[in-house]
Motif scaffolding. Structure first.
Motif, PDB file in Angstrom:
ATOM      1  N   CYS A  22      18.844  -1.291  13.355  1.00  0.00           N
ATOM      2  CA  CYS A  22      18.207  -0.255  12.138  1.00  0.00           C
ATOM      3  C   CYS A  22      19.309   0.515  11.689  1.00  0.00           C
ATOM      4  O   CYS A  22      20.086   1.338  12.485  1.00  0.00           O
ATOM      5  N   GLY A  23      19.418   0.705  10.491  1.00  0.00           N
ATOM      6  CA  GLY A  23      20.551   1.607   9.872  1.00  0.00           C
ATOM      7  C   GLY A  23      19.930   2.964   9.740  1.00  0.00           C
ATOM      8  O   GLY A  23      18.893   3.146   9.848  1.00  0.00           O
ATOM      9  N   LEU A  24      21.001   3.879   9.842  1.00  0.00           N
ATOM     10  CA  LEU A  24      20.754   5.248   9.409  1.00  0.00           C
ATOM     11  C   LEU A  24      19.682   5.643   8.386  1.00  0.00           C
ATOM     12  O   LEU A  24      18.771   6.291   8.534  1.00  0.00           O
ATOM     13  N   PHE A  25      20.252   4.996   7.179  1.00  0.00           N
ATOM     14  CA  PHE A  25      19.344   5.150   6.027  1.00  0.00           C
ATOM     15  C   PHE A  25      17.970   4.764   5.970  1.00  0.00           C
ATOM     16  O   PHE A  25      17.114   5.029   5.038  1.00  0.00           O
ATOM     17  N   ASP A  26      17.967   3.528   6.531  1.00  0.00           N
ATOM     18  CA  ASP A  26      16.565   2.906   6.658  1.00  0.00           C
ATOM     19  C   ASP A  26      15.274   3.945   7.131  1.00  0.00           C
ATOM     20  O   ASP A  26      14.374   3.658   6.890  1.00  0.00           O
ATOM     21  N   LEU A  27      15.999   4.664   8.119  1.00  0.00           N
ATOM     22  CA  LEU A  27      14.796   5.762   8.548  1.00  0.00           C
ATOM     23  C   LEU A  27      14.268   6.727   7.720  1.00  0.00           C
ATOM     24  O   LEU A  27      13.214   7.135   7.914  1.00  0.00           O
ATOM     25  N   PHE A  28      14.973   6.763   6.382  1.00  0.00           N
ATOM     26  CA  PHE A  28      14.532   7.726   5.283  1.00  0.00           C
ATOM     27  C   PHE A  28      13.845   7.115   4.238  1.00  0.00           C
ATOM     28  O   PHE A  28      13.279   7.599   3.368  1.00  0.00           O
ATOM     29  N   GLU A  29      13.548   5.623   4.277  1.00  0.00           N
ATOM     30  CA  GLU A  29      13.043   4.953   3.131  1.00  0.00           C
ATOM     31  C   GLU A  29      11.668   5.380   3.120  1.00  0.00           C
ATOM     32  O   GLU A  29      10.879   5.190   4.043  1.00  0.00           O
ATOM     33  N   SER A  30      11.227   5.366   1.836  1.00  0.00           N
ATOM     34  CA  SER A  30       9.808   5.510   1.661  1.00  0.00           C
ATOM     35  C   SER A  30       8.910   4.290   1.883  1.00  0.00           C
ATOM     36  O   SER A  30       9.274   3.194   1.541  1.00  0.00           O
ATOM     37  N   GLU A  31       7.744   4.543   2.377  1.00  0.00           N
ATOM     38  CA  GLU A  31       6.680   3.605   2.358  1.00  0.00           C
ATOM     39  C   GLU A  31       5.602   3.765   1.647  1.00  0.00           C
ATOM     40  O   GLU A  31       4.372   3.217   1.783  1.00  0.00           O
ATOM     41  N   THR A  32       5.738   4.823   0.543  1.00  0.00           N
ATOM     42  CA  THR A  32       4.396   5.153  -0.257  1.00  0.00           C
ATOM     43  C   THR A  32       4.388   4.146  -1.222  1.00  0.00           C
ATOM     44  O   THR A  32       5.179   4.066  -2.178  1.00  0.00           O
ATOM     45  N   THR A  33       3.246   3.422  -1.398  1.00  0.00           N
ATOM     46  CA  THR A  33       2.991   2.497  -2.282  1.00  0.00           C
ATOM     47  C   THR A  33       2.180   3.096  -3.719  1.00  0.00           C
ATOM     48  O   THR A  33       1.801   4.499  -3.309  1.00  0.00           O
ATOM     49  N   LEU A  34       1.955   2.428  -4.554  1.00  0.00           N
ATOM     50  CA  LEU A  34       1.117   3.172  -5.806  1.00  0.00           C
ATOM     51  C   LEU A  34      -0.115   3.538  -5.266  1.00  0.00           C
ATOM     52  O   LEU A  34      -0.810   4.557  -5.817  1.00  0.00           O
ATOM     53  N   ALA A  35      -0.772   2.665  -4.440  1.00  0.00           N
ATOM     54  CA  ALA A  35      -2.232   3.110  -4.158  1.00  0.00           C
ATOM     55  C   ALA A  35      -2.070   4.280  -3.153  1.00  0.00           C
ATOM     56  O   ALA A  35      -3.160   5.008  -3.181  1.00  0.00           O
ATOM     57  N   ASP A  36      -1.049   4.196  -2.231  1.00  0.00           N
ATOM     58  CA  ASP A  36      -0.924   5.382  -1.256  1.00  0.00           C
ATOM     59  C   ASP A  36      -0.656   6.837  -2.117  1.00  0.00           C
ATOM     60  O   ASP A  36      -1.433   7.794  -1.783  1.00  0.00           O
ATOM     61  N   LEU A  37       0.190   6.559  -3.087  1.00  0.00           N
ATOM     62  CA  LEU A  37       0.504   7.875  -4.066  1.00  0.00           C
ATOM     63  C   LEU A  37      -0.826   8.379  -4.526  1.00  0.00           C
ATOM     64  O   LEU A  37      -1.114   9.315  -4.962  1.00  0.00           O
ATOM     65  N   THR A  64      -0.111  17.239  -1.799  1.00  0.00           N
ATOM     66  CA  THR A  64       0.873  16.054  -1.350  1.00  0.00           C
ATOM     67  C   THR A  64       2.071  16.001  -2.174  1.00  0.00           C
ATOM     68  O   THR A  64       2.075  16.624  -3.241  1.00  0.00           O
ATOM     69  N   CYS A  65       3.045  15.447  -1.301  1.00  0.00           N
ATOM     70  CA  CYS A  65       4.663  15.374  -2.100  1.00  0.00           C
ATOM     71  C   CYS A  65       4.804  14.019  -1.549  1.00  0.00           C
ATOM     72  O   CYS A  65       5.565  14.089  -0.493  1.00  0.00           O
ATOM     73  N   GLU A  66       4.981  12.808  -2.148  1.00  0.00           N
ATOM     74  CA  GLU A  66       5.353  11.680  -1.592  1.00  0.00           C
ATOM     75  C   GLU A  66       6.546  11.005  -2.560  1.00  0.00           C
ATOM     76  O   GLU A  66       6.331  11.170  -3.747  1.00  0.00           O
ATOM     77  N   ALA A  67       7.366  10.466  -1.654  1.00  0.00           N
ATOM     78  CA  ALA A  67       8.333   9.637  -2.425  1.00  0.00           C
ATOM     79  C   ALA A  67       7.976   7.985  -2.429  1.00  0.00           C
ATOM     80  O   ALA A  67       7.448   7.615  -1.602  1.00  0.00           O
ATOM     81  N   ILE A  68       8.104   7.377  -3.489  1.00  0.00           N
ATOM     82  CA  ILE A  68       7.461   6.075  -3.884  1.00  0.00           C
ATOM     83  C   ILE A  68       8.718   5.070  -3.293  1.00  0.00           C
ATOM     84  O   ILE A  68       9.877   5.354  -2.999  1.00  0.00           O
ATOM     85  N   THR A  69       8.194   3.693  -3.338  1.00  0.00           N
ATOM     86  CA  THR A  69       8.947   2.823  -2.623  1.00  0.00           C
ATOM     87  C   THR A  69       9.722   2.055  -4.095  1.00  0.00           C
ATOM     88  O   THR A  69       9.503   2.169  -5.194  1.00  0.00           O
ATOM     89  N   ASP A  70      10.687   1.257  -3.809  1.00  0.00           N
ATOM     90  CA  ASP A  70      11.427   0.355  -4.978  1.00  0.00           C
ATOM     91  C   ASP A  70      10.500  -0.669  -5.532  1.00  0.00           C
ATOM     92  O   ASP A  70      10.886  -1.082  -6.453  1.00  0.00           O
ATOM     93  N   ASP A  71       9.504  -0.926  -4.882  1.00  0.00           N
ATOM     94  CA  ASP A  71       8.568  -2.017  -5.504  1.00  0.00           C
ATOM     95  C   ASP A  71       7.710  -1.392  -6.543  1.00  0.00           C
ATOM     96  O   ASP A  71       7.431  -2.529  -7.209  1.00  0.00           O
ATOM     97  N   ILE A  72       7.822  -0.241  -6.785  1.00  0.00           N
ATOM     98  CA  ILE A  72       6.724   0.100  -7.816  1.00  0.00           C
ATOM     99  C   ILE A  72       7.724   0.205  -9.083  1.00  0.00           C
ATOM    100  O   ILE A  72       8.564   0.896  -9.292  1.00  0.00           O
ATOM    101  N   GLU A  73       7.391  -0.306 -10.255  1.00  0.00           N
ATOM    102  CA  GLU A  73       8.056  -0.740 -11.497  1.00  0.00           C
ATOM    103  C   GLU A  73       7.091   0.102 -12.494  1.00  0.00           C
ATOM    104  O   GLU A  73       6.092  -0.072 -12.542  1.00  0.00           O
ATOM    105  N   ALA A  74       7.870   0.484 -13.644  1.00  0.00           N
ATOM    106  CA  ALA A  74       7.320   0.869 -14.874  1.00  0.00           C
ATOM    107  C   ALA A  74       7.738   0.459 -15.997  1.00  0.00           C
ATOM    108  O   ALA A  74       9.044   0.107 -16.098  1.00  0.00           O
TER     109      ALA A  74
END
Length: 252
Positions: A22-37, A64-74
């Motif tokens: 487990c990498g250090l920065f993996d612990l800070f990755e967001s898991e907020t999907t568009l549906a969660d947001l 609420t104040c969430e950071a989104i995942t890289d999977d969300i595209e615009a």
């Protein structure tokens, strides 16, 4: 007490080197999907300056104040937008502030002047779609006086080229600059909106000379379609200008 965001960083660094992989920065990755947001609204801002660009922000629900995942595209008109801000809490000089997830895209010449503009934000969990008409329409000003001459103390009407825009005096600012830098107005110009026209009056005593009249405006454009979020809105920031000539003016 140390803030939770930085709690036990030395310990986390040790974990990053552990055999778990487990990498250090993996612990800070967001898991907020568009549906969660589940944003309360989608906000579009267009800047039509020398380097035109458009941004799309997803405003989270209150509390609420969430950071989104890289999977969300615009996308804007099927062109992928760049992720400018992931969102979530970010540090500032006054503490931590909440930033909305935001996407940006520079606008090419072929994008400007289109009748319709389509935005889409999506991942595997949800989809948001916005449509606007004349969002990227040209916005220019023309004077009602022959040869663009201005008489001090006399109203000058400026026609706005986008008839669907809602002009608001509070969001208009007129900048008047003489070509001769030694000349200046004795007082700021007066500005009003009458029958969807911008009316400008420069003060009595204004010196004669050529000048540039610029209107810094922010106009609202309503969405024609809004799917996947309760509200969609757009504003356009633009600064059209016109060359004018101040006459000697009528005698007061």
């Amino acid at each position: 007490m140390i803030l939770p965001r930085f709690l036990c960083l030395p310990f986390l660094a040790t974990l990053a080197l552990a055999s778990s992989g487990c990498g250090l920065f993996d612990l800070f990755e967001s898991e907020t999907t568009l549906a969660d947001l589940d944003p309360s609204r989608a906000r579009v801002e267009v800047e039509l300056g020398e380097s035109p660009r458009v941004s799309l922000a997803l405003v989270a629900k209150e509390g609420t104040c969430e950071a989104i995942t890289d999977d969300i595209e615009a996308k804007v008109d099927d062109r992928k937008m760049d992720l400018f801000m992931r969102g979530g809490e970010t540090p500032s000089k006054d503490g931590w502030v909440c930033g909305a997830p935001t996407f940006r895209k520079a606008l090419a010449e072929e994008n400007l002047g289109k009748d319709k503009t389509h935005f889409e934000v999506s991942d595997e969990t949800a989809r948001i779609a916005l449509d606007f008409e004349d969002l990227l329409a040209p916005r220019t000003i023309t004077t009602s006086h022959p040869d663009n001459k201005i008489d001090p103390g006399v109203d000058l009407a400026l026609a706005w080229s986008a008839p669907g825009d809602e002009l608001d005096e509070e969001n208009l600012d007129v900048v008047f600059t003489y070509d001769d830098e030694t000349l200046e107005l004795p007082a700021p110009p007066q500005v009003s909106v009458v029958d969807r026209e911008i009316v400008v009056r420069i003060p009595q005593g204004a010196p004669a000379g050529t000048a540039t009249l610029r209107v810094d405006a922010e106009v609202r454009v309503d969405a024609t379609s809004c799917e996947g979020t309760p509200s969609c809105e757009a504003t356009v920031k633009v600064s059209p200008e016109v060359a004018v000539e101040v006459t000697s003016g009528p005698v007061p």
